[in-house]
Motif scaffolding. Structure first.
Motif, mmCIF file in Angstrom:
data_model
loop_
_atom_site.group_PDB
_atom_site.id
_atom_site.type_symbol
_atom_site.label_atom_id
_atom_site.label_comp_id
_atom_site.label_asym_id
_atom_site.label_seq_id
_atom_site.Cartn_x
_atom_site.Cartn_y
_atom_site.Cartn_z
ATOM 1 N N CYS A 140 73.833 38.419 -28.712
ATOM 2 C CA CYS A 140 72.794 37.931 -27.801
ATOM 3 C C CYS A 140 71.433 38.543 -28.086
ATOM 4 O O CYS A 140 70.406 37.885 -27.894
ATOM 5 N N GLY A 188 65.122 37.437 -27.350
ATOM 6 C CA GLY A 188 64.526 36.120 -27.485
ATOM 7 C C GLY A 188 65.502 34.956 -27.355
ATOM 8 O O GLY A 188 65.070 33.831 -27.123
ATOM 9 N N GLN A 189 66.817 35.214 -27.500
ATOM 10 C CA GLN A 189 67.756 34.082 -27.318
ATOM 11 C C GLN A 189 67.716 33.618 -25.874
ATOM 12 O O GLN A 189 67.620 34.420 -24.953
ATOM 13 N N ARG A 190 67.822 32.299 -25.705
ATOM 14 C CA ARG A 190 67.715 31.705 -24.373
ATOM 15 C C ARG A 190 69.090 31.324 -23.829
ATOM 16 O O ARG A 190 69.920 30.784 -24.544
ATOM 17 N N PRO A 218 70.444 29.149 -20.775
ATOM 18 C CA PRO A 218 70.256 28.304 -19.600
ATOM 19 C C PRO A 218 71.422 28.449 -18.633
ATOM 20 O O PRO A 218 72.561 28.665 -19.072
ATOM 21 N N THR A 270 66.694 29.805 -16.647
ATOM 22 C CA THR A 270 66.956 30.189 -18.033
ATOM 23 C C THR A 270 66.631 31.670 -18.215
ATOM 24 O O THR A 270 65.535 32.124 -17.892
ATOM 25 N N ILE A 274 66.293 35.010 -20.728
ATOM 26 C CA ILE A 274 65.894 35.261 -22.116
ATOM 27 C C ILE A 274 66.245 36.699 -22.465
ATOM 28 O O ILE A 274 65.848 37.634 -21.763
ATOM 29 N N ASN A 332 59.023 41.435 -24.593
ATOM 30 C CA ASN A 332 59.999 40.675 -23.811
ATOM 31 C C ASN A 332 59.344 39.452 -23.181
ATOM 32 O O ASN A 332 58.226 39.519 -22.706
ATOM 33 N N HIS A 382 62.107 35.953 -17.693
ATOM 34 C CA HIS A 382 63.128 34.951 -17.391
ATOM 35 C C HIS A 382 62.480 33.778 -16.675
ATOM 36 O O HIS A 382 61.545 33.972 -15.890
ATOM 37 N N GLU A 383 62.994 32.576 -16.932
ATOM 38 C CA GLU A 383 62.442 31.394 -16.261
ATOM 39 C C GLU A 383 63.343 31.048 -15.083
ATOM 40 O O GLU A 383 64.174 30.145 -15.143
#
Lengths: 154, 296
Positions: free
Chosen positions: B55, B72-74, B76, B81, B83, B152, B155-156
């Motif tokens: 990850c 950086g991997q997302r 969802p 989402t 990160i 960093n 997070h969304e």
């Protein structure tokens, strides 16, 4: 009567035309390359069964399977991978369009697979431990493309 | 009337205080790591067993790039989402300035060095079962990895899930360090349980989640849909996974399924980790999988 015959003929022609048009794009290429994949899987099955201890180690049979694997790798199958013959064009394929993109690294990945198959070819007939040691490399080789260029399956 | 109001108000204040107290971050005692000394070589094994790189490195990383933990991997999810953060040795962008205890609190309690709750996308729900010695060893190995300055990304995650204090409630409900598979296990199965339930955090994907995102332990390893995505995680209980122990070991070594297809999706990254474990550890995981309760 003549009219009916003409009508039937026309209908038949139209129907046949439709049937051809409905043939999914690249169906033959996709079938052929999936056949090659299956051929590899069958030969890997011979090697894998020995590696797992399910079948007794047989140097000659192992060598033959490894030679077959190598032969399938050196086969020129480039005509089976035309641009656009991906999953979005025909869902029978699990190839991603990313494979054909600039900088996809497909050449390096193919080279890594060929190196791994060559290593297996050199190891398979030596002894069981050598065969077992070469399995991971072949797995990595297959995975190189399957990870990057195949519709994800979990 | 006034009295009643005052009493009610007082009760509300007490209630809120108790509530906040209940959901507060709960780090380990300050002396939790006292007396433990680090072993870098062991730490590398912990690193691969715990799957950090799957990850925290770039998704396409190969070879030594897997050791650049720039994040950086997302990921969802129904909650937004997430990160993956930078956990390289960079003192600013990464975790280079952390203490051993900071890492232990992050991994086992889901608490950041400044006392915030982490989202459980970070699998502390599994790492909570880890041995402190393993965390100390891992820390020593992480310290040998290269720094990376990538900052960093936030997070969304929208309201109300962006209120991190609410994660205290999530932890009260779902965070525990009890083993799921219990009973009379052999030494090998016990090692396998540690690798699968704690470090390997297999349950994080292979166990379905309830509406609040907690693992449904009654359906341990029974699989389920990919959150906010296509497809599903397979059921790997003995009810559905018909592979032999040798098949499982081969899969965790070379990535080959019994049909000699190769591992796909995120599992391909997991196999890259398990391939680096000693063979007896892969055997142990396979032995443990055979002891998981079958769930249809």
């Amino acid at each position: 009567m003549k009219k009916i015959l003409a009508g039937l003929t026309l209908a038949t022609v139209a129907f046949t035309g439709m049937a051809i048009a409905q043939d999914a794009p690249f169906a033959r290429e996709i079938k052929a390359r999936q056949g090659i994949m299956m051929y590899r899987a069958i030969n890997l099955g011979v090697l894998g069964a020995m590696a797992k201890g399910e079948a007794e180690y047989d140097a000659a049979a192992a060598q033959k399977a490894a030679d077959n694997l190598m032969a399938s790798i050196t086969l020129d199958a480039s005509m089976l991978w035309p641009q656009g013959s991906d999953n979005s064009a025909n869902p029978a394929s699990t190839a991603l369009a990313a494979m054909w993109e600039e900088g996809s690294g497909i050449g390096d990945k193919a080279k890594a697979m060929a190196d791994a198959a060559a290593a297996m070819q050199a190891a398979a007939g030596v002894d069981l431990a050598s065969l077992q040691g070469a399995m991971k490399g072949v797995g990595d080789g297959c995975g190189g493309c399957h990870k990057a260029f195949r519709v994800p399956t979990n | 009337m006034k009295r009643i109001l005052v009493t009610l108000l007082a009760l509300a204040v007490v209630g809120a205080a108790v509530g906040f107290w209940l959901v507060r971050p709960k780090p380990l005692p300050a002396d939790a790591l006292a007396g433990l000394t680090a072993d870098v070589a062991r730490g590398e094994k912990v690193f691969w067993a715990a799957g950090c790189a799957s990850c925290h490195a770039d998704e396409k990383a190969e070879g030594d790039e897997k050791l650049v933990l720039k994040g950086g991997q997302r990921f969802p999810s129904p909650f937004g989402t997430f990160i993956a953060p930078n956990i390289s040795t960079d003192p600013e962008a990464g975790i280079g300035s952390w203490s051993d205890l900071d890492l232990a609190n992050a991994m086992m309690r889901g608490v950041s060095p400044d006392g915030q709750h982490y989202y459980p996308v970070f699998p502390y729900g599994s790492y909570a079962k880890a041995e402190l010695q393993d965390i100390v060893d891992l820390r020593a190995f992480l310290a040998t990895l290269p720094p990376d300055p990538t900052p960093n990304a936030d997070h969304e995650v929208g309201f109300p899930f962006n209120i991190r204090l609410s994660l205290g409630g999530w932890k009260l409900l779902f965070l525990d360090a009890d083993w799921v598979v219990t009973g009379d296990l052999t030494e090998e199965e016990t090692r396998g349980r540690y690798l699968a339930e704690a470090l390997g955090h297999c349950g994080e994907c292979h166990t379905p989640r309830n509406a609040l995102g907690g693992m449904d332990k009654a359906r341990w390893f029974a699989g389920g849909p990919v959150p906010a995505g296509k497809g599903s995680f397979p059921n790997i209980t003995p009810a559905k996974l018909s592979w032999s122990q040798a098949d499982i070991v081969e899969y965790l070594t070379s990535g080959f399924t019994p049909d000699y297809d190769s591992a796909g999706g995120h599992m391909a990254l997991v196999v890259q980790n398990t391939a680096k474990l000693p063979p007896e550890d892969r055997q142990a995981i396979a032995a443990y999988l055979k002891r998981v309760a079958p769930v249809e």
